[in-house]
Motif scaffolding. Structure first.
Motif, PDB file in Angstrom:
ATOM      1  N   ASN A  43      51.106  36.795  37.224  1.00  0.00           N
ATOM      2  CA  ASN A  43      51.832  37.855  36.503  1.00  0.00           C
ATOM      3  C   ASN A  43      51.977  37.588  35.010  1.00  0.00           C
ATOM      4  N   ALA A  44      51.241  36.607  34.489  1.00  0.00           N
ATOM      5  CA  ALA A  44      51.269  36.339  33.052  1.00  0.00           C
ATOM      6  C   ALA A  44      50.276  37.253  32.329  1.00  0.00           C
ATOM      7  N   ILE A  45      50.477  37.383  31.029  1.00  0.00           N
ATOM      8  CA  ILE A  45      49.572  38.147  30.165  1.00  0.00           C
ATOM      9  C   ILE A  45      49.023  37.189  29.130  1.00  0.00           C
ATOM     10  N   GLY A  46      47.722  37.185  28.920  1.00  0.00           N
ATOM     11  CA  GLY A  46      47.145  36.234  27.983  1.00  0.00           C
ATOM     12  C   GLY A  46      45.863  36.740  27.354  1.00  0.00           C
ATOM     13  N   HIS A  47      45.356  35.941  26.427  1.00  0.00           N
ATOM     14  CA  HIS A  47      44.112  36.225  25.703  1.00  0.00           C
ATOM     15  C   HIS A  47      43.076  35.198  26.151  1.00  0.00           C
ATOM     16  N   VAL A  48      41.928  35.669  26.659  1.00  0.00           N
ATOM     17  CA  VAL A  48      40.902  34.770  27.170  1.00  0.00           C
ATOM     18  C   VAL A  48      39.541  35.158  26.611  1.00  0.00           C
ATOM     19  N   GLU A  49      38.587  34.251  26.777  1.00  0.00           N
ATOM     20  CA  GLU A  49      37.184  34.510  26.437  1.00  0.00           C
ATOM     21  C   GLU A  49      36.357  34.393  27.709  1.00  0.00           C
ATOM     22  N   LEU A  50      35.505  35.398  27.949  1.00  0.00           N
ATOM     23  CA  LEU A  50      34.694  35.461  29.159  1.00  0.00           C
ATOM     24  C   LEU A  50      33.211  35.406  28.809  1.00  0.00           C
ATOM     25  N   ALA A  51      32.435  34.738  29.656  1.00  0.00           N
ATOM     26  CA  ALA A  51      30.971  34.732  29.551  1.00  0.00           C
ATOM     27  C   ALA A  51      30.414  35.422  30.790  1.00  0.00           C
ATOM     28  N   LEU A  52      29.577  36.454  30.597  1.00  0.00           N
ATOM     29  CA  LEU A  52      29.067  37.260  31.702  1.00  0.00           C
ATOM     30  C   LEU A  52      27.645  36.848  32.057  1.00  0.00           C
ATOM     31  N   GLN A  53      27.304  36.989  33.328  1.00  0.00           N
ATOM     32  CA  GLN A  53      25.964  36.654  33.790  1.00  0.00           C
ATOM     33  C   GLN A  53      24.928  37.630  33.229  1.00  0.00           C
ATOM     34  N   GLU A  54      25.320  38.909  33.090  1.00  0.00           N
ATOM     35  CA  GLU A  54      24.452  39.938  32.536  1.00  0.00           C
ATOM     36  C   GLU A  54      25.220  40.707  31.470  1.00  0.00           C
ATOM     37  N   PRO A  55      24.505  41.242  30.475  1.00  0.00           N
ATOM     38  CA  PRO A  55      25.207  41.988  29.421  1.00  0.00           C
ATOM     39  C   PRO A  55      25.725  43.330  29.916  1.00  0.00           C
ATOM     40  N   ILE A  56      26.862  43.759  29.380  1.00  0.00           N
ATOM     41  CA  ILE A  56      27.417  45.080  29.663  1.00  0.00           C
ATOM     42  C   ILE A  56      27.764  45.760  28.345  1.00  0.00           C
ATOM     43  N   ALA A  57      27.843  47.079  28.372  1.00  0.00           N
ATOM     44  CA  ALA A  57      28.185  47.853  27.177  1.00  0.00           C
ATOM     45  C   ALA A  57      29.665  48.205  27.233  1.00  0.00           C
ATOM     46  N   THR A  58      30.425  47.708  26.290  1.00  0.00           N
ATOM     47  CA  THR A  58      31.863  47.968  26.272  1.00  0.00           C
ATOM     48  C   THR A  58      32.290  48.505  24.912  1.00  0.00           C
ATOM     49  N   LEU A  59      33.487  49.051  24.885  1.00  0.00           N
ATOM     50  CA  LEU A  59      34.197  49.381  23.656  1.00  0.00           C
ATOM     51  C   LEU A  59      35.571  48.726  23.751  1.00  0.00           C
ATOM     52  N   PRO A  60      36.235  48.458  22.627  1.00  0.00           N
ATOM     53  CA  PRO A  60      37.602  47.942  22.706  1.00  0.00           C
ATOM     54  C   PRO A  60      38.488  48.885  23.515  1.00  0.00           C
ATOM     55  N   TYR A  61      39.392  48.318  24.318  1.00  0.00           N
ATOM     56  CA  TYR A  61      40.244  49.134  25.179  1.00  0.00           C
ATOM     57  C   TYR A  61      41.101  50.095  24.363  1.00  0.00           C
ATOM     58  N   LEU A  62      41.491  49.698  23.150  1.00  0.00           N
ATOM     59  CA  LEU A  62      42.262  50.597  22.288  1.00  0.00           C
ATOM     60  C   LEU A  62      41.454  51.825  21.910  1.00  0.00           C
ATOM     61  N   GLN A  63      40.136  51.724  22.007  1.00  0.00           N
ATOM     62  CA  GLN A  63      39.244  52.828  21.667  1.00  0.00           C
ATOM     63  C   GLN A  63      38.850  53.634  22.900  1.00  0.00           C
ATOM     64  N   SER A  64      38.705  52.962  24.032  1.00  0.00           N
ATOM     65  CA  SER A  64      38.280  53.646  25.247  1.00  0.00           C
ATOM     66  C   SER A  64      38.853  52.963  26.479  1.00  0.00           C
ATOM     67  N   ARG A  65      39.665  53.690  27.241  1.00  0.00           N
ATOM     68  CA  ARG A  65      40.199  53.152  28.496  1.00  0.00           C
ATOM     69  C   ARG A  65      39.090  52.993  29.531  1.00  0.00           C
ATOM     70  N   SER A  66      38.049  53.808  29.432  1.00  0.00           N
ATOM     71  CA  SER A  66      36.984  53.790  30.428  1.00  0.00           C
ATOM     72  C   SER A  66      36.040  52.617  30.225  1.00  0.00           C
ATOM     73  N   LEU A  67      35.574  52.416  28.991  1.00  0.00           N
ATOM     74  CA  LEU A  67      34.583  51.375  28.729  1.00  0.00           C
ATOM     75  C   LEU A  67      35.210  50.033  28.390  1.00  0.00           C
ATOM     76  N   GLY A  68      36.507  50.010  28.102  1.00  0.00           N
ATOM     77  CA  GLY A  68      37.146  48.773  27.691  1.00  0.00           C
ATOM     78  C   GLY A  68      37.890  48.055  28.787  1.00  0.00           C
ATOM     79  N   ALA A  69      37.744  48.497  30.044  1.00  0.00           N
ATOM     80  CA  ALA A  69      38.495  47.900  31.141  1.00  0.00           C
ATOM     81  C   ALA A  69      37.557  47.312  32.184  1.00  0.00           C
TER      82      ALA A  69
END
Length: 438
Positions: free
Chosen positions: A394-420
């Motif tokens: 139940n904590a909230i934090g800032h992390v860095e993730l490395a993905l196996q394959e690339p994905i197309a995202t936008l910052p969550y503040l810009q898009s709830r759909s692509l940023g989550a």
């Protein structure tokens, strides 16, 4: 932190209403703050409950409003809300979908699920649990946590409802001190608050009807009722101002004699952002191939253009390898990434530590994600970002993730759909965390 904008609606703002979309809102806050009772009160006072249903929630001759939403046997036995219960009602001006979110800390994941698609959140605050005589009173941790999560999840409108003021000696002083503490917290946390309203869910004061007969200016408050505020809140706008993005949910094959698609496959799903029309150039992720949109079908299979938040079937001008989980993207507008900096609401019972690998769900696509580093943990009491080596449940934090394959995202503040994204434990398949791209 940015400053919060707190504007209390006035009666002049509550004019008769107009073609507003259905409002999906949740109630949240700490344990036993009266969330289920408030929803029961809204249902009863708006005549949304049948008499036989109302008779079924009688206890010792009294109506237990909370039982109108607590439908699980475990909830009725323990007197708590465990899962999110959705109920529906409408007034002359609007339709509503209510989600009753649990207040217990161990069910935070259920609350996050409900908030992720909500248009508004009503955060209840129990006046009897606070040192209401003290102008410098401290809010309950779960009140702060749920408010922060609603803000992180970009719930468009947040309303604080100060409940159980009928049970304190001086309701006016209590409301003044508690609303002052809420304003102070919201400003420090950068939470824009739509309104702060006093209510008594049990007795129905200021929920549907203003004040009560003997005290029309109850608590020194002369603003609109909670229902009047909800009737005027905006819905969540579709993300039509972003480039086109479309997660493929289902691939359908037609015969050339049965459909105008001339035997080509139709890719079905919901447009996440932007709009799609015939002749549009798109890129397919993860393959990187390009194609042109030959035909667009709406939910009723009618040809035409389709915009964000609506279902669509897309036919391409040539056969390319596309399957469930792939993304169709506007050419030249997205850069796929394999490393993400993100805010995480950690929901698993086991702490999050660097080096762990999870499944990450983005749209309908699954990729492996490794936690590279935990940067900070948010202290919900001081709102400070503190160094941390793990995130407890139940904590909230800032992390860095490395993905196996690339994905197309936008910052969550810009898009709830692509940023989550959602993190899922690879062994237990339990939802482990909600990821918001920074």
């Amino acid at each position: 932190m940015t400053n919060a904008t707190i504007s209390i609606a006035t009666p002049a703002d509550i004019t008769g209403a107009t073609a507003l979309s259905a409002l999906k809102f949740i109630t949240c806050g700490s344990v036993d703050d009266g969330k289920s009772t408030l929803i029961g009160r809204l249902l009863v006072d708006t005549k949304a409950v049948l008499q036989d249903h109302l008779a079924g929630v009688q206890r010792q001759g009294e109506t237990d409003l909370a039982l109108l939403t607590d439908g699980l046997s475990a909830e009725r036995e323990q007197g708590i809300t465990i899962d999110v219960a959705y109920r529906y009602f409408n007034t002359e001006d609007r339709k509503f979908i209510i989600g009753d979110a649990p207040g217990h800390e161990q069910y935070t994941r259920n609350m996050v699920t409900a908030a992720s698609s909500a248009d508004a959140a009503v955060v209840l605050v129990d006046a009897t649990k606070l040192d209401w005589k003290n102008a410098a009173l401290e809010l309950l941790p779960q009140t702060r946590r749920h408010s922060l999560l609603c803000n992180l999840l970009r719930v468009p409108s947040i309303v604080f409802a100060v409940n159980k003021l009928d049970a304190v000696e001086d309701s006016t002083l209590a409301f003044a001190n508690i609303s002052g503490a809420l304003r102070k917290f919201a400003t420090a946390a950068g939470i824009p608050v739509e309104a702060i309203v006093p209510v008594s869910a049990l007795k129905g004061w200021n929920v549907v009807e203003a004040g009560h007969a003997d005290l029309p200016d109850w608590c020194g408050y002369s603003g609109p009722t909670l229902l009047q505020i909800l009737e005027q809140l905006p819905g969540t706008p579709a993300e039509v101002d972003q480039p086109f993005a479309f997660p493929v949910q289902w691939v359908e094959k037609f015969s050339s004699s049965a459909d105008t698609s001339q035997g080509r496959r139709v890719f079905w799903g919901r447009v996440a952002t932007g709009a799609v029309q015939p002749g549009q150039e798109i890129r397919i992720l993860p393959s990187g191939q390009t194609a042109t949109v030959a035909q667009v079908l709406d939910h009723a299979r009618r040809p035409g253009n389709v915009s964000a938040s609506h279902s669509a079937g897309i036919v391409l001008d040539r056969e390319v390898d596309v399957s469930r989980g792939d993304w169709l993207l506007a050419s030249g507008n997205f850069e796929a990434q394999r490393e993400l900096s993100a805010t995480v609401a950690w929901l698993d019972d086991e702490p999050l530590v660097a080096g762990r690998v999870y499944w990450a769900l983005h749209g309908h696509r699954w990729v492996k994600a490794k936690v590279k580093r935990i940067v900070h943990r948010l202290n919900i009491n001081t709102l400070a970002e503190e160094d941390a080596t793990e995130l407890p449940p139940n904590a909230i934090g800032h992390v860095e993730l490395a993905l196996q394959e690339p994905i197309a995202t936008l910052p969550y503040l810009q898009s709830r759909s692509l940023g989550a994204l959602v993190l899922v434990d690879t062994a237990s398949n339990k939802t482990a965390g909600a990821v918001l791209v920074r």
